[in-house]
Enzyme design. Sequence first.
Site, short mmCIF file in Angstrom:
data_model
loop_
_atom_site.label_atom_id
_atom_site.label_comp_id
_atom_site.label_asym_id
_atom_site.label_seq_id
_atom_site.Cartn_x
_atom_site.Cartn_y
_atom_site.Cartn_z
CG HIS A 74 -55.02 9.56 -4.61
ND1 HIS A 74 -56.29 9.37 -5.09
CD2 HIS A 74 -55.18 9.96 -3.32
CE1 HIS A 74 -57.18 9.64 -4.14
NE2 HIS A 74 -56.52 9.99 -3.05
CG ASP A 77 -52.66 13.83 -8.54
OD1 ASP A 77 -52.89 14.91 -7.96
OD2 ASP A 77 -53.07 12.73 -8.12
CD GLN A 117 -51.48 15.45 -0.81
OE1 GLN A 117 -51.07 16.30 -0.02
NE2 GLN A 117 -52.64 14.85 -0.65
CE LYS A 119 -56.33 16.17 -1.79
NZ LYS A 119 -56.65 15.33 -0.64
CB CYS A 129 -56.98 6.85 -2.11
SG CYS A 129 -58.47 7.23 -1.20
#
Length: 409
Positions: free
Chosen positions: A123, A200, A203, A226, A366
Amino acid sequence: MDQPVSRGFDPRVVKRQFPGLSAPDLRYLDNAATAQVPEAVLAALRGFEIEARGNVHGTPHRRSRAAQAAYDGARAEIAGYLGVPPQEVVFTYGTTFGINLLAGALAERLGPADRVVVSRLEHHSNLLPWQKLARRRGVRLSAIPITPEGRLDLDRLDEVVRADTRLIAVTHCSNVTGAETEVARILEVARAVGARVLLDGAQRAPHGPLDLPALGVDFYALSGHKMYGPTGIGVLWGRSEALAELPPFTVGGQMVRSVTMESATFADPPGRFEAGTPPLAGAVGLGAAARWLGKLDWSAVQAHERRLTGHAIAGLQALPGVRVLGPHDLERRGPVVSFVAEGVDSLALCLRLDEDGLALRAGHHCAQPLHAALGVAGSARASFALYNDEDEVDALLLGVDRALHELRS
Ligand code: PLP
């Protein structure tokens, strides 16, 4: 205040706890962008604003003490979800800010003799902060390539990770291909050159509790919105020894030991990284989300999300001229299904789907370099959460089939 979440798992029962999903004609399939919020989180936000609103950090009155207790309690809740001690949890405004914080702090430590390794899967939030570090400080930047199916090409790790590598910063789960990273293989190479590892986790964090110390990485960034929490709150987790060697990124109130007109000394982590009044209600909401998530039967939830993903991939692939990006097998794969349809623009497709109440995302999500590597400019993306069900996937498949017929005629 909390509603019980029973053992076993029924998505329809869970869905009733989400007031934002009560409209019968809404099929919300844009959870990778942001998830909806359960009653338990709404109640915690309201409770904080009414009963505990004050500022934190040392004001002696009862409201301030209540606010401090709520803030500390929220830190403990999210720390529990991540399997880490609370003092290793830095509250941020989201994944983007967390990664900028780390890159900004490292700007005082790294220079032209150092390398940061990212990947082609990232991303922009985990690419642009490192590009900025490269521009400002001359730090070298390399990227792990991807396989044609959209996973990290770990067989080529050795080509990219050199002795000068100080940090490997990669996604835990791609927001486009859904590919989950084989962390052990990254760690092996990182440890061989003494590099730290940032994941990261934007997700991955919504899809089940983590044990970050066992995972073995050094830093982990996530976004509250999220994972069924509020917007404007997130976490950067760092191992104590990794946080201890970092200078602050933002500076100002509430993060110092002492200040003169010429200089300042800074508090220990996590306070050193939390300048200014923190997003208190956001933190309380994220703490409530973590508590709520912690009560779920995760083996049942993960099996459910995997079923939805498999059903969507198979159904979309069966439609004429449709290509699902990312791995089609469900091993190490999150519930994100991006796809392109021959001769049809993804934005036009998603606008048409919205008319049927199907909420999907369109564009490059993104992740422009990733889409370029996959040979497309953008895609449509359905992403599932625990409250989605098989009927919604059927509606998606029917809706896409119908929309493609219309848009191609
Ligand atoms: N990283 C990944 C993999 C994402 O999917 C996202 C958001 O979609 C981000 C980072 C950025 O998250 P935020 O916008 O909450 O900072």
